[in-house]
Write a protein that holds these residues in place. Structure first.
Motif: not given
Length: 96
Positions: A27, A30-31
């Motif tokens: 995550k 991804t950010r």
């Protein structure tokens, strides 16, 4: 509980913890990638705006009237007068 079950439970807990850490890391990546994408899109938009501005400027600077005025005022050029034009006729002989 016997030792086999305790070991199995510990292995499962370790697997769940590792899985959770990997999900959080994915995550995060991804950010970070999304932030980079947004930054690159902003740069692209800025370059598109600059390109459009340059195209408009080129169109304004290359009009026939402006080019003619610059040629006359800055370079001293002028349209030839009738007396300045000479007509050269084609010769009738062949060249080797």
């Amino acid at each position: 509980m016997n030792r086999g079950r305790v070991a199995t439970v510990l292995v499962l807990l370790l697997a769940i913890t590792a899985s959770g850490v990997l999900v959080v890391h994915a995550k995060y990546l991804t950010r970070m990638s999304f932030n980079q994408l947004q930054e690159i899109r902003g740069q692209r938009d800025g370059l598109d705006l600059q390109w459009n501005h340059l195209r408009l400027e080129e169109a304004a600077l290359s009009t026939d009237v402006r080019v003619e005025r610059k040629a006359r005022d800055e370079l001293g050029m002028y349209l030839p007068r009738v007396g300045d034009v000479m007509l050269i006729e084609e010769a009738d002989h062949e060249f080797p």
